[in-house]
Design a protein around this motif. Structure first.
Motif, short mmCIF file in Angstrom:
data_model
loop_
_atom_site.label_atom_id
_atom_site.label_comp_id
_atom_site.label_asym_id
_atom_site.label_seq_id
_atom_site.Cartn_x
_atom_site.Cartn_y
_atom_site.Cartn_z
N LEU A 1 92.21 71.84 16.58
CA LEU A 1 92.72 72.74 17.61
C LEU A 1 92.64 72.09 19.00
N GLU A 2 91.58 71.36 19.25
CA GLU A 2 91.46 70.66 20.54
C GLU A 2 92.61 69.67 20.73
N LEU A 3 92.93 68.93 19.65
CA LEU A 3 94.05 68.00 19.71
C LEU A 3 95.37 68.73 19.93
N ALA A 4 95.54 69.87 19.26
CA ALA A 4 96.77 70.65 19.43
C ALA A 4 96.89 71.17 20.85
N LEU B 1 93.74 79.15 24.09
CA LEU B 1 92.77 78.95 23.00
C LEU B 1 91.58 78.08 23.42
N GLU B 2 91.64 77.47 24.59
CA GLU B 2 90.56 76.56 24.99
C GLU B 2 89.19 77.22 24.92
N ASP B 3 89.06 78.43 25.41
CA ASP B 3 87.77 79.12 25.36
C ASP B 3 87.43 79.55 23.94
N ALA C 1 95.92 82.29 15.85
CA ALA C 1 97.39 82.30 15.94
C ALA C 1 97.86 83.51 16.74
N GLU C 2 97.20 84.67 16.55
CA GLU C 2 97.56 85.87 17.32
C GLU C 2 97.32 85.64 18.80
N LYS C 3 96.18 85.06 19.13
CA LYS C 3 95.85 84.80 20.54
C LYS C 3 96.83 83.79 21.13
N ALA C 4 97.14 82.74 20.39
CA ALA C 4 98.07 81.73 20.88
C ALA C 4 99.47 82.32 21.06
N ARG C 5 99.86 83.19 20.17
CA ARG C 5 101.19 83.81 20.24
C ARG C 5 101.29 84.74 21.45
#
Length: 187
Positions: free
Chosen positions: A43-46, A27-29, A16-20
């Motif tokens: 997460l892949e679907l998101a 987040l793909e990697d 969540a921190e990385k996405a924010r």
């Protein structure tokens, strides 16, 4: 499952921190390093831009399928726990039929009657010490695993919505049973 859930919460909060900071596509990697398959798939679907309601439906469908499969496994053992005493009584009846066949030899009757009643004992013991506890354990483990997966669903949806990592952590920790965090911090 509390230990696994606490570790999963930490992973979700990091994601969540990385996405924010960097956006959901960043987040793909990071998703490739996620060890938990359910979390990775969600997460892949998101990241792929799946609608939040559809994402929830897909993930809850997986949880429902797991629950049904576990229920079938538990039912086998629970049913065996129900049948075992009956099978023991059938063994007793068969043993007593042999007793009746040997009424002309009184010296054998004591051993044969004892052997007949041991069948009932084995039936009752196997039901209460093996089959029913195994069925209950499978149910309990399934419940804990499904609660864990439901926690992950909430985390995935929170990441997708761009929620603050602190809010994500609080929301997920609120889903843990009371006292589990105090036990975890004490350890």
């Amino acid at each position: 499952m509390i230990d696994g859930s606490a570790a999963a919460i930490d992973s979700v909060v990091e994601l969540a921190e990385k996405a924010r900071r960097e956006g959901l596509l960043a987040l793909e990697d990071a998703v490739r390093a996620v060890e938990e398959p359910f979390l990775r798939r969600g997460l892949e679907l998101a990241i792929d831009g799946t609608d939040p309601e559809e994402l929830r439906d897909v993930l809850e469908g997986e949880i429902s399928a797991k629950r049904k499969a576990d229920k079938a496994g538990a039912k086998f053992f629970t049913d065996m726990g129900g049948y075992a005493p009956t099978i023991g009584i059938i063994g007793t009846v068969i043993g007593l039929v042999h007793v009746l066949e040997n009424l002309g030899e009184p010296e054998k009757l004591g051993h044969m009657i004892a052997a007949a009643f041991v069948a009932t004992l084995w039936g009752v013991l196997s039901a209460n010490l093996l089959w029913l506890p195994l069925g209950n354990k499978i149910k309990r483990i399934s419940d804990l695993q499904c609660q864990h997966l439901e926690l992950l669903v909430e985390g995935i949806l929170a990441i997708q919505s761009g929620a603050s990592p602190r809010v994500v952590a609080r929301r997920l920790r609120s889903l843990l049973p009371p006292g589990s965090l105090a036990e975890e911090e004490a350890a």
